[in-house]
Design a protein around this motif. Sequence first.
Motif, PDB file in Angstrom:
ATOM      1  N   TRP A   1       1.759 -10.284 -18.996  1.00 60.39           N
ATOM      2  CA  TRP A   1       1.786  -8.936 -18.433  1.00 60.39           C
ATOM      3  C   TRP A   1       0.380  -8.359 -18.318  1.00 60.39           C
ATOM      4  O   TRP A   1      -0.479  -8.603 -19.172  1.00 60.39           O
ATOM      5  N   ARG A   2       0.174  -7.543 -17.274  1.00 61.36           N
ATOM      6  CA  ARG A   2      -1.107  -6.850 -17.084  1.00 61.36           C
ATOM      7  C   ARG A   2      -0.899  -5.352 -17.242  1.00 61.36           C
ATOM      8  O   ARG A   2      -0.022  -4.762 -16.618  1.00 61.36           O
ATOM      9  N   GLY A   3      -1.722  -4.739 -18.089  1.00 62.56           N
ATOM     10  CA  GLY A   3      -1.677  -3.289 -18.262  1.00 62.56           C
ATOM     11  C   GLY A   3      -0.329  -2.785 -18.742  1.00 62.56           C
ATOM     12  O   GLY A   3       0.121  -1.713 -18.316  1.00 62.56           O
ATOM     13  N   GLU A   4       0.319  -3.501 -19.623  1.00 60.56           N
ATOM     14  CA  GLU A   4       1.678  -3.144 -20.019  1.00 60.56           C
ATOM     15  C   GLU A   4       1.721  -1.839 -20.825  1.00 60.56           C
ATOM     16  O   GLU A   4       0.776  -1.486 -21.530  1.00 60.56           O
ATOM     17  N   ARG A   5       2.830  -1.145 -20.677  1.00 60.55           N
ATOM     18  CA  ARG A   5       3.114   0.077 -21.427  1.00 60.55           C
ATOM     19  C   ARG A   5       4.623   0.275 -21.439  1.00 60.55           C
ATOM     20  O   ARG A   5       5.359  -0.467 -20.793  1.00 60.55           O
ATOM     21  N   LYS A   6       5.078   1.290 -22.159  1.00 63.41           N
ATOM     22  CA  LYS A   6       6.499   1.623 -22.124  1.00 63.41           C
ATOM     23  C   LYS A   6       6.861   2.189 -20.753  1.00 63.41           C
ATOM     24  O   LYS A   6       6.066   2.890 -20.132  1.00 63.41           O
ATOM     25  N   SER A   7       8.054   1.884 -20.326  1.00 66.33           N
ATOM     26  CA  SER A   7       8.538   2.496 -19.093  1.00 66.33           C
ATOM     27  C   SER A   7       8.672   4.001 -19.287  1.00 66.33           C
ATOM     28  O   SER A   7       9.007   4.476 -20.373  1.00 66.33           O
ATOM     29  N   ARG A   8       8.428   4.753 -18.220  1.00 67.34           N
ATOM     30  CA  ARG A   8       8.569   6.210 -18.343  1.00 67.34           C
ATOM     31  C   ARG A   8      10.009   6.660 -18.220  1.00 67.34           C
ATOM     32  O   ARG A   8      10.309   7.840 -18.429  1.00 67.34           O
ATOM     33  N   TRP A   9      10.921   5.732 -17.918  1.00 69.35           N
ATOM     34  CA  TRP A   9      12.318   6.101 -17.740  1.00 69.35           C
ATOM     35  C   TRP A   9      13.078   6.006 -19.056  1.00 69.35           C
ATOM     36  O   TRP A   9      13.171   4.929 -19.646  1.00 69.35           O
ATOM     37  N   ARG A  10      13.636   7.103 -19.482  1.00 72.85           N
ATOM     38  CA  ARG A  10      14.504   7.101 -20.648  1.00 72.85           C
ATOM     39  C   ARG A  10      15.888   6.580 -20.232  1.00 72.85           C
ATOM     40  O   ARG A  10      16.274   6.680 -19.061  1.00 72.85           O
ATOM     41  N   PRO A  11      16.655   6.033 -21.165  1.00 71.30           N
ATOM     42  CA  PRO A  11      17.967   5.473 -20.803  1.00 71.30           C
ATOM     43  C   PRO A  11      18.859   6.428 -20.029  1.00 71.30           C
ATOM     44  O   PRO A  11      19.523   6.023 -19.072  1.00 71.30           O
ATOM     45  N   GLU A  12      18.883   7.709 -20.415  1.00 73.02           N
ATOM     46  CA  GLU A  12      19.780   8.651 -19.747  1.00 73.02           C
ATOM     47  C   GLU A  12      19.323   8.979 -18.326  1.00 73.02           C
ATOM     48  O   GLU A  12      20.089   9.522 -17.518  1.00 73.02           O
ATOM     49  N   GLN A  13      18.067   8.672 -17.977  1.00 73.78           N
ATOM     50  CA  GLN A  13      17.569   8.962 -16.640  1.00 73.78           C
ATOM     51  C   GLN A  13      17.922   7.890 -15.616  1.00 73.78           C
ATOM     52  O   GLN A  13      17.908   8.166 -14.414  1.00 73.78           O
ATOM     53  N   ILE A  14      18.217   6.683 -16.092  1.00 70.82           N
ATOM     54  CA  ILE A  14      18.358   5.548 -15.183  1.00 70.82           C
ATOM     55  C   ILE A  14      19.415   5.817 -14.117  1.00 70.82           C
ATOM     56  O   ILE A  14      19.168   5.661 -12.909  1.00 70.82           O
ATOM     57  N   TYR A  15      20.609   6.246 -14.545  1.00 75.37           N
ATOM     58  CA  TYR A  15      21.701   6.448 -13.600  1.00 75.37           C
ATOM     59  C   TYR A  15      21.929   7.917 -13.252  1.00 75.37           C
ATOM     60  O   TYR A  15      22.823   8.229 -12.479  1.00 75.37           O
ATOM     61  N   GLN A  16      21.114   8.793 -13.803  1.00 77.20           N
ATOM     62  CA  GLN A  16      21.203  10.205 -13.436  1.00 77.20           C
ATOM     63  C   GLN A  16      20.164  10.583 -12.392  1.00 77.20           C
ATOM     64  O   GLN A  16      20.417  11.438 -11.538  1.00 77.20           O
ATOM     65  N   GLU A  17      18.987   9.924 -12.430  1.00 74.93           N
ATOM     66  CA  GLU A  17      17.894  10.352 -11.568  1.00 74.93           C
ATOM     67  C   GLU A  17      17.461   9.316 -10.539  1.00 74.93           C
ATOM     68  O   GLU A  17      16.886   9.680  -9.509  1.00 74.93           O
ATOM     69  N   ILE A  18      17.694   8.028 -10.791  1.00 66.44           N
ATOM     70  CA  ILE A  18      17.196   7.000  -9.875  1.00 66.44           C
ATOM     71  C   ILE A  18      18.330   6.176  -9.280  1.00 66.44           C
ATOM     72  O   ILE A  18      18.546   6.171  -8.080  1.00 66.44           O
ATOM     73  N   MET A  19      19.077   5.482 -10.111  1.00 67.97           N
ATOM     74  CA  MET A  19      20.130   4.604  -9.613  1.00 67.97           C
ATOM     75  C   MET A  19      21.380   5.409  -9.236  1.00 67.97           C
ATOM     76  O   MET A  19      21.657   6.447  -9.827  1.00 67.97           O
ATOM     77  N   PHE A  20      22.131   4.906  -8.268  1.00 65.13           N
ATOM     78  CA  PHE A  20      23.310   5.610  -7.765  1.00 65.13           C
ATOM     79  C   PHE A  20      24.610   4.936  -8.184  1.00 65.13           C
ATOM     80  O   PHE A  20      25.687   5.369  -7.791  1.00 65.13           O
ATOM     81  N   HIS A  21      24.560   3.881  -8.987  1.00 68.16           N
ATOM     82  CA  HIS A  21      25.722   3.058  -9.283  1.00 68.16           C
ATOM     83  C   HIS A  21      26.741   3.793 -10.150  1.00 68.16           C
ATOM     84  O   HIS A  21      26.391   4.600 -11.009  1.00 68.16           O
ATOM     85  N   GLY A  22      28.004   3.454  -9.918  1.00 72.97           N
ATOM     86  CA  GLY A  22      29.087   3.987 -10.719  1.00 72.97           C
ATOM     87  C   GLY A  22      29.203   3.263 -12.048  1.00 72.97           C
ATOM     88  O   GLY A  22      28.487   2.288 -12.314  1.00 72.97           O
ATOM     89  N   PRO A  23      30.111   3.716 -12.923  1.00 78.50           N
ATOM     90  CA  PRO A  23      30.206   3.166 -14.284  1.00 78.50           C
ATOM     91  C   PRO A  23      30.410   1.668 -14.351  1.00 78.50           C
ATOM     92  O   PRO A  23      29.919   1.017 -15.290  1.00 78.50           O
ATOM     93  N   LYS A  24      31.125   1.069 -13.398  1.00 86.27           N
ATOM     94  CA  LYS A  24      31.395  -0.368 -13.464  1.00 86.27           C
ATOM     95  C   LYS A  24      30.135  -1.215 -13.295  1.00 86.27           C
ATOM     96  O   LYS A  24      30.115  -2.385 -13.688  1.00 86.27           O
ATOM     97  N   LEU A  25      29.088  -0.647 -12.704  1.00 86.25           N
ATOM     98  CA  LEU A  25      27.874  -1.418 -12.409  1.00 86.25           C
ATOM     99  C   LEU A  25      26.665  -0.945 -13.216  1.00 86.25           C
ATOM    100  O   LEU A  25      25.545  -1.386 -12.958  1.00 86.25           O
ATOM    101  N   ARG A  26      26.892  -0.102 -14.198  1.00 87.05           N
ATOM    102  CA  ARG A  26      25.774   0.430 -14.984  1.00 87.05           C
ATOM    103  C   ARG A  26      25.450  -0.500 -16.145  1.00 87.05           C
ATOM    104  O   ARG A  26      25.753  -0.227 -17.303  1.00 87.05           O
ATOM    105  N   ALA A  27      24.773  -1.585 -15.821  1.00 88.03           N
ATOM    106  CA  ALA A  27      24.512  -2.638 -16.807  1.00 88.03           C
ATOM    107  C   ALA A  27      23.157  -2.500 -17.482  1.00 88.03           C
ATOM    108  O   ALA A  27      22.911  -3.167 -18.486  1.00 88.03           O
TER     109      ALA A  27
END
Length: 335
Positions: free
Chosen positions: A28-54
């Motif tokens: 990895w180059r310039g690695e750091r923690k992702s700025r996305w918290r778990p609760e943001q993944i499907y609330q702010e970026i991804m559009f998937h419904g519960p069956k696809l929230r893996a």
Amino acid sequence: RPRPVWVEAEVLLSREAPAAQTATAYPWRGERKSRWRPEQIYQEIMFHGPKLRAIVSMDLWAENGSRATLNGMPHDRLLRDDPDPRFVTDAISLDAAGQVIGMWTADHLSRAFHVFPFRCEKIEILDTNLLPGETATCQARIELVGETEVRSDIEIYRADGRISTRLSGWWDKRFDLPEAFFRLRRAPAEAMVGREYREALRTIDPQERLHCWMVDGLGSDFLRSSGAIWLRALAFIVLGEDERREWWALNSEPARLDRVLGRSAVKDALRQLLADRGRRGIAAVDIAIGNREDGAPVVTDWPGEWGDEPRISLAHKNGMAVAVAVNREDCGVQT
């Protein structure tokens, strides 16, 4: 009518299970923690419904890739005619691998960070599918290619390091989605397609409770781009099953564009009317619109618990649509 070929691939089957392979140690180059918290993944970026929230968490961002924790998901209730299908490939985990790329671009880029996959050079199924509830890791080596594409090499591996699936040469196309479309795609029961047309309401008595909405901010060039994929996406978000059959039967792309923009405006106006009646959380696809013999739109299958059936009127021209919904008999839009 003939339908186009959507997917073409060469498939090589083996008589024996492949030898176990362990995850690659990516530099990895310039690695750091992702700025996305778990609760943001499907609330702010991804559009998937519960069956696809893996995706459980985005664990690492780097200039050249990302790493995430996945949860094995059950495959029941994915197909209408088979309540418990037995997939050879882990369909949901494969989709989640693509989601990881989208989360990286959303962390890495300030514009055109929405991605859509269009090609994969090679998929290797190296182990059994993830079990429901099983924790796994997805790591991806990612590079931007020009201004519009992304290429990734992806591995999904188990807690003991064994790779279950490897995807080599996973290609995405980048899109700069209009904000209204992005909100609608993520939360179709909350977001509107268009905007309230306040200019048309200035001379109307507020007591009339007239709702006028305009759809003019999506852009026909955007909706028609990449084989009109976003036009089809909008149609599936806005139109019900019967409406989609009628939509597919239209004989030209301009006619389909006018239909879906018009229905979007009508349903925005009706959803605002319903919100004023205390009925919130109703998506456009939940409202059925048909056509009279003269072609004018008309509300159909209006549930009694929503109150009296409203009147609607619509005008559309040059990629713009304006609709009115009102509780009284006389309504119309001047073009």
